[in-house]
Every structure is written in C-alpha cells, then in structure tokens.
Design an enzyme around this catalytic site. Structure first.
Site, mmCIF file in Angstrom:
data_model
loop_
_atom_site.group_PDB
_atom_site.id
_atom_site.type_symbol
_atom_site.label_atom_id
_atom_site.label_comp_id
_atom_site.label_asym_id
_atom_site.label_seq_id
_atom_site.Cartn_x
_atom_site.Cartn_y
_atom_site.Cartn_z
ATOM 1 N N ALA A 174 0.839 -1.203 0.000
ATOM 2 C CA ALA A 174 0.000 0.000 0.000
ATOM 3 C C ALA A 174 0.874 1.253 0.000
ATOM 4 O O ALA A 174 0.615 2.216 -0.728
ATOM 5 C CB ALA A 174 -0.940 0.000 1.204
ATOM 6 N N ASP A 175 1.932 1.235 0.800
ATOM 7 C CA ASP A 175 2.893 2.338 0.793
ATOM 8 C C ASP A 175 3.592 2.462 -0.555
ATOM 9 O O ASP A 175 3.724 3.564 -1.110
ATOM 10 C CB ASP A 175 3.955 2.124 1.873
ATOM 11 C CG ASP A 175 3.511 2.604 3.247
ATOM 12 O OD1 ASP A 175 2.618 3.460 3.324
ATOM 13 O OD2 ASP A 175 4.067 2.120 4.247
ATOM 14 N N LEU A 176 4.070 1.342 -1.073
ATOM 15 C CA LEU A 176 4.834 1.376 -2.320
ATOM 16 C C LEU A 176 3.981 1.853 -3.493
ATOM 17 O O LEU A 176 4.426 2.660 -4.309
ATOM 18 C CB LEU A 176 5.406 -0.012 -2.613
ATOM 19 C CG LEU A 176 6.419 -0.544 -1.591
ATOM 20 C CD1 LEU A 176 6.808 -1.973 -1.918
ATOM 21 C CD2 LEU A 176 7.652 0.343 -1.533
#
Length: 402
Positions: A174-176
C-alpha cells in the site's frame, strides 16, 4: 546524458516509506532530492532494524528507499528552521510531505504558505486517509490499510484450509503503490505546469490507493455483487493459474488460454480431461475449479519441479519456480539484467542495493549517491542554495536549528 528529470529539484519532507519511495524514484531519474530530517534522529526507518549495514547504524529498511538523495537536518519547530524550509521550497519544483492533515500549517509550511512564495510549486501531500472525510485526521500505516482496503480479505489460504485466514502481503505494497501513484501524479502536474504555468496541490491517500488497485478483484465485486474470497495462490478468473505441487516441491502454473490448457494436458497425461466439454474453455474451468484442480495436482505430483519447468517452457506454457530471495538474486535472468548495483558508502565502503527497473534508451540512469548519512549534506545545501556562510551554519548548529 543526465537522467530525464535532472532539471527538477524536489524538497522531500516525507518519512517512512510512501513518500521516500516516490522521492527515490525522482532521484533515480536524475532529480536533485533534498531530504529534510529531524536533527539527532532523522527518518524513523533509519532505526528500523536489524539488519543494519555493517559498521553503521543504518537500517536496511532505510537504505531501501533513500538512494540518491541529499540529507539535511532542520528543526521545523523553530522559526528559523521554518524560514530555511520556505527558502528551500522557493527554489524547488516539487514538495513531498506526509504529515497528518494540517500538521504543517502551524509551521507555515502548508501548501498555501509555500504557494504564496512559489506559485509554480507542485505540492504533494500523502496521508493515510486524505484531506477530507470522517477519517481524515487518523494516522494510517500500511498493514492497517491492507486490512481496511480489502487486500487482506483476498490474500492467504481460504477460510477452513490449513493456515487459512487474513494475510498481509510480505512487503508494504500500500505504501509502495502510493509512492508510485505520487510519482505519476507529480509528473502529470509538471506537464500541466509546462502547458499552463500553474502549479498545483496533490491530495493522495493510502486508503484511496489501496481501493484503486484492487483492480480486477474490485471490478469483479462491482460487476457481480459477489464478495471475492481468499483463494491462496489461485486466480479468481483463470483456471488453472496457481501454485501446484511437484514430487519435490511446488511451482507456479499460469495457464492463460484454452490452447495452453490443451498443451498442458498433453504433457500431464490428462488427455481425457482435455476432451471433456466442461473443461474446453476457461469459463467452464472456472466453474469446475473444485473438480479440476485435484486432477491437475495429482498429475503434477508425478514429476519434480525441474522436469515440469523444462517441459512446460518447451511448450510455451507460462510457469515458474517459487524462489526465495537467495535464489532470486542468483537467477541468471536477474543477474543478466544487473538488478543489483554497488555504490560507494561514506562509512561502510560498499553498499549493494536493488536498481530501478526502468531503462531509458537516451538517458541512462546513474546511481552516484548512496543513501545519505543523517545531515550529510546540510552544509553543502545551505551554502549552494541559500548562500549561507560556514559561520552562519555553525550558529544554526549551536541553537539546534540544523
């Protein structure tokens, strides 16, 4: 030639992963990225270990997302620190930040304040839930976003099977993905600015990103009204497309069309199945998944992984091994593509890291700068960009501003 974004300057006020991942891509593409960190401690991920780089206190987590940047330390809680950040932003093209909603306004570093001194700025804010909505003021972290955004309901073995239950993905996707959407959004805003002369504000949320890249699974639900369930490694729309057992391990079988299925059946000795009308096309195989997969697995268990990979590759049927990371980095294709690079590190000597996967024909990427030590470039940046003297910087250090 220099990287394609060598004409851009990025002021990176972000920490942890989503923002730093975006700014690392900008650095890889040639932009000058100035990473602003807290004096004394810096980005939290510097300390997220072990493992640490040998003979340093630099965590591998930090090293994975901060290549190519210049690190400066500024205490933005002090008025002089705020003045420094505004002066730097005035000379930059892009600001990246991931503070809580409204977190930078009290320091005079929000979009309105920066736009007032640099109307052309592209200002990208990354938060857990966005600038609006009932959750806007909540903090958001990758694992909770994977859960809230539906990904954990799709990942892992099915309920009732051994090991069944929600699973997060093994990296912070999700961050990436938010970082990658940030890169795309900022570049789109740069193009808009080139055409109109206008800068703009980008509101990007981890939850929005997670919902957006549910992709075919999200569309499956919106189209059918049926809530998708966890299927382990199996594909919801293609059969057989999953991990299957061999006599000595597992491999990934990815039959993508009916012709491939027919060729697979010949190799697997499943001629009767190939001739069965209910398995003739993919739609039938999806409906008959529960009957078909045990037959496929019984056949694949008869030979070792290497036999299957050789035979299926000859027949141009997509398949692959289930590699651990040691096997990934010793794979001949990964090595041929030079996916591991070496950089000089100021204290460790040499640092190995994973290269950017993009290859430009005219603007070859360079990897000159290893992830910086905390505050490594404070003196350089304040002198070159703001014209500060050594004496002035020394005064700022005494007062803890830098």
């Amino acid at each position: 030639m220099a990287g394609p974004l060598a004409h851009l300057k990025v002021l990176d006020l972000s920490r942890i992963l989503a923002g730093p991942w975006a700014s690392q891509v900008f650095a890889d593409f040639g932009a000058e990225v100035i990473k602003v960190e807290r004096p004394g401690s810096g980005d939290d991920t510097r300390h997220w270990g072990p493992p640490y780089l040998v003979d340093t206190d630099e965590a591998a987590y930090y090293l994975s997302a901060n290549r190519g940047k210049k690190s400066i330390t500024i205490d933005i809680t002090q008025p002089q620190g705020q003045q420094l950040v505004r002066a730097l932003a005035q000379q930059c093209d892009i600001v990246l930040e991931n503070y809580k909603v409204g977190g930078l306004k009290k320091y005079g570093l929000d979009y309105a304040a920066i736009k007032a001194i640099n109307p052309a700025i592209i200002y990208c804010s990354i938060t857990g839930f966005g600038q609006t909505g009932p959750y806007a003021k909540r903090a958001g972290y990758d694992a909770m976003i994977q859960g809230m955004g539906g990904l954990m309901s799709l990942t892992g073995a099915a309920d009732g099977e051994p090991g069944g239950g929600p699973q997060k993905v093994g990296v912070a996707v999700a961050d990436l993905m938010t970082g990658m959407y940030a890169v795309a959004a900022v570049l789109a805003a740069i193009v808009h600015r080139q055409q109109s002369g206008e800068g703009q504000y980008i509101d990007l949320a981890l939850l929005d990103t997670q919902v957006a890249w549910l992709a075919n699974q999200g569309q499956n639900y919106l189209t059918s009204g049926q809530v998708p369930e966890r299927k382990g490694s199996a594909h919801p729309n293609i059969v057989p497309y999953q991990t299957v057992p061999a006599s000595d391990g597992f491999f990934m079988l990815a039959v993508g069309n009916d012709n491939q299925f027919q060729r697979f059946c010949v190799i697997a000795g499943l001629d009767e199945i190939a001739a069965t009308p209910q398995y003739a096309n993919n739609a039938g195989r999806v409906k008959a998944r529960q009957m078909l997969i045990p037959l496929v697995e019984a056949a694949t268990r008869k030979q070792p992984v290497c036999w299957w990979l050789q035979q299926l590759e000859k027949a141009q049927i997509p398949c692959g091994p289930i590699n651990n990371l040691q096997q990934v980095f010793t794979d001949p294709q990964v090595q041929a593509r030079e996916m591991v690079i070496e950089q000089s590190h100021p204290t460790a000597g040499t640092l190995r890291s994973i290269r950017n996967p993009v290859r430009f024909s005219s603007t070859e990427l360079e990897y000159k700068q290893a992830p910086p030590l905390l505050g490594q470039h404070t003196q350089e940046v304040l002198c070159s960009m703001l014209g500060y003297t050594d004496e002035k910087i020394a005064e700022l250090k005494v007062t803890g501003v830098v």
